[in-house]
Design a protein around this motif. Sequence first.
Motif, PDB file in Angstrom:
ATOM      1  N   GLU A  98      51.371  39.822  27.413  1.00  0.00           N
ATOM      2  CA  GLU A  98      51.945  41.120  27.753  1.00  0.00           C
ATOM      3  C   GLU A  98      52.671  41.026  29.091  1.00  0.00           C
ATOM      4  O   GLU A  98      52.194  40.378  30.019  1.00  0.00           O
ATOM      5  CB  GLU A  98      50.846  42.185  27.830  1.00  0.00           C
ATOM      6  N   ALA A  99      53.796  41.688  29.166  1.00  0.00           N
ATOM      7  CA  ALA A  99      54.581  41.689  30.401  1.00  0.00           C
ATOM      8  C   ALA A  99      53.851  42.471  31.487  1.00  0.00           C
ATOM      9  O   ALA A  99      53.223  43.497  31.212  1.00  0.00           O
ATOM     10  CB  ALA A  99      55.943  42.320  30.147  1.00  0.00           C
ATOM     11  N   ILE A 100      53.952  41.965  32.691  1.00  0.00           N
ATOM     12  CA  ILE A 100      53.371  42.669  33.833  1.00  0.00           C
ATOM     13  C   ILE A 100      54.534  43.193  34.649  1.00  0.00           C
ATOM     14  O   ILE A 100      55.167  42.476  35.408  1.00  0.00           O
ATOM     15  CB  ILE A 100      52.447  41.743  34.640  1.00  0.00           C
ATOM     16  N   THR A 101      54.805  44.458  34.463  1.00  0.00           N
ATOM     17  CA  THR A 101      55.935  45.120  35.110  1.00  0.00           C
ATOM     18  C   THR A 101      55.526  45.582  36.504  1.00  0.00           C
ATOM     19  O   THR A 101      54.338  45.621  36.846  1.00  0.00           O
ATOM     20  CB  THR A 101      56.358  46.342  34.281  1.00  0.00           C
ATOM     21  N   GLU A 102      56.520  45.977  37.269  1.00  0.00           N
ATOM     22  CA  GLU A 102      56.254  46.526  38.599  1.00  0.00           C
ATOM     23  C   GLU A 102      55.415  47.800  38.479  1.00  0.00           C
ATOM     24  O   GLU A 102      54.550  48.055  39.309  1.00  0.00           O
ATOM     25  CB  GLU A 102      57.566  46.801  39.341  1.00  0.00           C
ATOM     26  N   GLU A 103      55.634  48.569  37.421  1.00  0.00           N
ATOM     27  CA  GLU A 103      54.831  49.778  37.200  1.00  0.00           C
ATOM     28  C   GLU A 103      53.361  49.419  36.979  1.00  0.00           C
ATOM     29  O   GLU A 103      52.473  50.114  37.481  1.00  0.00           O
ATOM     30  CB  GLU A 103      55.366  50.584  36.006  1.00  0.00           C
ATOM     31  N   ARG A 104      53.115  48.367  36.218  1.00  0.00           N
ATOM     32  CA  ARG A 104      51.729  47.929  35.999  1.00  0.00           C
ATOM     33  C   ARG A 104      51.104  47.453  37.305  1.00  0.00           C
ATOM     34  O   ARG A 104      49.935  47.717  37.569  1.00  0.00           O
ATOM     35  CB  ARG A 104      51.661  46.814  34.957  1.00  0.00           C
ATOM     36  N   TYR A 151      46.573  43.760  47.838  1.00  0.00           N
ATOM     37  CA  TYR A 151      46.307  43.690  46.406  1.00  0.00           C
ATOM     38  C   TYR A 151      47.585  43.543  45.581  1.00  0.00           C
ATOM     39  O   TYR A 151      47.597  42.823  44.586  1.00  0.00           O
ATOM     40  CB  TYR A 151      45.430  44.856  45.963  1.00  0.00           C
ATOM     41  N   GLY A 152      48.672  44.158  46.006  1.00  0.00           N
ATOM     42  CA  GLY A 152      49.944  43.961  45.307  1.00  0.00           C
ATOM     43  C   GLY A 152      50.398  42.518  45.405  1.00  0.00           C
ATOM     44  O   GLY A 152      50.848  41.920  44.416  1.00  0.00           O
ATOM     45  N   ASN A 153      50.260  41.932  46.583  1.00  0.00           N
ATOM     46  CA  ASN A 153      50.672  40.539  46.759  1.00  0.00           C
ATOM     47  C   ASN A 153      49.699  39.568  46.108  1.00  0.00           C
ATOM     48  O   ASN A 153      50.098  38.483  45.699  1.00  0.00           O
ATOM     49  CB  ASN A 153      50.892  40.232  48.237  1.00  0.00           C
ATOM     50  N   THR A 154      48.446  39.954  45.976  1.00  0.00           N
ATOM     51  CA  THR A 154      47.503  39.133  45.216  1.00  0.00           C
ATOM     52  C   THR A 154      47.973  39.033  43.766  1.00  0.00           C
ATOM     53  O   THR A 154      47.985  37.948  43.172  1.00  0.00           O
ATOM     54  CB  THR A 154      46.081  39.735  45.276  1.00  0.00           C
ATOM     55  N   ILE A 155      48.385  40.154  43.203  1.00  0.00           N
ATOM     56  CA  ILE A 155      48.889  40.162  41.826  1.00  0.00           C
ATOM     57  C   ILE A 155      50.159  39.326  41.718  1.00  0.00           C
ATOM     58  O   ILE A 155      50.318  38.520  40.800  1.00  0.00           O
ATOM     59  CB  ILE A 155      49.140  41.611  41.354  1.00  0.00           C
ATOM     60  N   ARG A 156      51.048  39.481  42.676  1.00  0.00           N
ATOM     61  CA  ARG A 156      52.299  38.703  42.652  1.00  0.00           C
ATOM     62  C   ARG A 156      52.023  37.205  42.783  1.00  0.00           C
ATOM     63  O   ARG A 156      52.678  36.389  42.132  1.00  0.00           O
ATOM     64  CB  ARG A 156      53.235  39.201  43.739  1.00  0.00           C
ATOM     65  N   ASP A 193      47.216  51.161  42.800  1.00  0.00           N
ATOM     66  CA  ASP A 193      46.723  52.539  42.954  1.00  0.00           C
ATOM     67  C   ASP A 193      45.229  52.608  42.652  1.00  0.00           C
ATOM     68  O   ASP A 193      44.460  53.251  43.375  1.00  0.00           O
ATOM     69  CB  ASP A 193      47.462  53.495  42.008  1.00  0.00           C
ATOM     70  N   PHE A 194      44.827  51.940  41.583  1.00  0.00           N
ATOM     71  CA  PHE A 194      43.411  51.923  41.206  1.00  0.00           C
ATOM     72  C   PHE A 194      42.576  51.255  42.301  1.00  0.00           C
ATOM     73  O   PHE A 194      41.516  51.763  42.676  1.00  0.00           O
ATOM     74  CB  PHE A 194      43.233  51.200  39.875  1.00  0.00           C
ATOM     75  N   GLY A 222      38.339  42.768  38.945  1.00  0.00           N
ATOM     76  CA  GLY A 222      39.008  43.628  37.979  1.00  0.00           C
ATOM     77  C   GLY A 222      40.462  43.237  37.777  1.00  0.00           C
ATOM     78  O   GLY A 222      40.946  43.154  36.649  1.00  0.00           O
ATOM     79  N   ILE A 223      41.152  42.983  38.876  1.00  0.00           N
ATOM     80  CA  ILE A 223      42.554  42.561  38.794  1.00  0.00           C
ATOM     81  C   ILE A 223      42.644  41.228  38.060  1.00  0.00           C
ATOM     82  O   ILE A 223      43.475  41.057  37.166  1.00  0.00           O
ATOM     83  CB  ILE A 223      43.182  42.474  40.200  1.00  0.00           C
ATOM     84  N   SER A 224      41.794  40.295  38.417  1.00  0.00           N
ATOM     85  CA  SER A 224      41.814  38.974  37.800  1.00  0.00           C
ATOM     86  C   SER A 224      41.574  39.055  36.297  1.00  0.00           C
ATOM     87  O   SER A 224      42.273  38.433  35.499  1.00  0.00           O
ATOM     88  CB  SER A 224      40.759  38.079  38.464  1.00  0.00           C
ATOM     89  N   TYR A 225      40.595  39.843  35.911  1.00  0.00           N
ATOM     90  CA  TYR A 225      40.274  39.972  34.500  1.00  0.00           C
ATOM     91  C   TYR A 225      41.430  40.626  33.743  1.00  0.00           C
ATOM     92  O   TYR A 225      41.803  40.185  32.651  1.00  0.00           O
ATOM     93  CB  TYR A 225      38.995  40.790  34.320  1.00  0.00           C
ATOM     94  N   LEU A 226      42.022  41.653  34.325  1.00  0.00           N
ATOM     95  CA  LEU A 226      43.150  42.328  33.693  1.00  0.00           C
ATOM     96  C   LEU A 226      44.346  41.381  33.585  1.00  0.00           C
ATOM     97  O   LEU A 226      45.008  41.319  32.546  1.00  0.00           O
ATOM     98  CB  LEU A 226      43.519  43.587  34.481  1.00  0.00           C
ATOM     99  N   MET A 227      44.614  40.625  34.631  1.00  0.00           N
ATOM    100  CA  MET A 227      45.716  39.658  34.598  1.00  0.00           C
ATOM    101  C   MET A 227      45.464  38.604  33.523  1.00  0.00           C
ATOM    102  O   MET A 227      46.385  38.204  32.812  1.00  0.00           O
ATOM    103  CB  MET A 227      45.877  38.998  35.973  1.00  0.00           C
TER     104      MET A 227
END
Length: 192
Positions: free
Chosen positions: A165-171, A83-88, A177-178, A152-157
Amino acid sequence: MSKKHQILEAAVRLFVERGLQGSSMALVAKEAEVATGSVYNYFEGKEHLINECFLYVKQQEVEFLLKHHDREADYEQRFRNVYGNTIRFMLDNCPYFRFIHLYAFSPVILQETRDKLHPLYEPFVKLYEEAYAAGATRSPDILEQHLAIYGGISYLMHYFYVHEEAITEERIQSMVDFAWSALRNPKLPLKG
């Protein structure tokens, strides 16, 4: 880059920017800097082209995920990596992400096209199956779990993209985590 890839890349950009109706084969050829006849050498028409774009984009995504997939890690880490790499991937390939966001559930994408994706996803299907069998995840319903998390990830992205909005490593870590807390078997002890 091959001529076919030039055409696919140009078509993805146009389908995102102008939609299916606003993207003619001639416009795709112009964007790809090839002759219109070249587009027809590879693709029968616009519907064939958009289905090939869908396959192409999803193949790029899966190749990226597999390149960063550690089959030796524990289930939690493997899911977190996926999921982290999906976001990346979404961040690094915005036109691809926007294309999938727009066309993933479009009726123009044929079931035959979707069926061609099944072998690509086999390593991730096995991850879900094995994690459930080992008691690491809460549900055997792979599709429902994945769609809930990926959607959910797609919609949020998409929200972050539209609102610039910036997508930080924390985000990213917060989204991961979610995702893991939605998947994990609540009977498992928490790490750390």
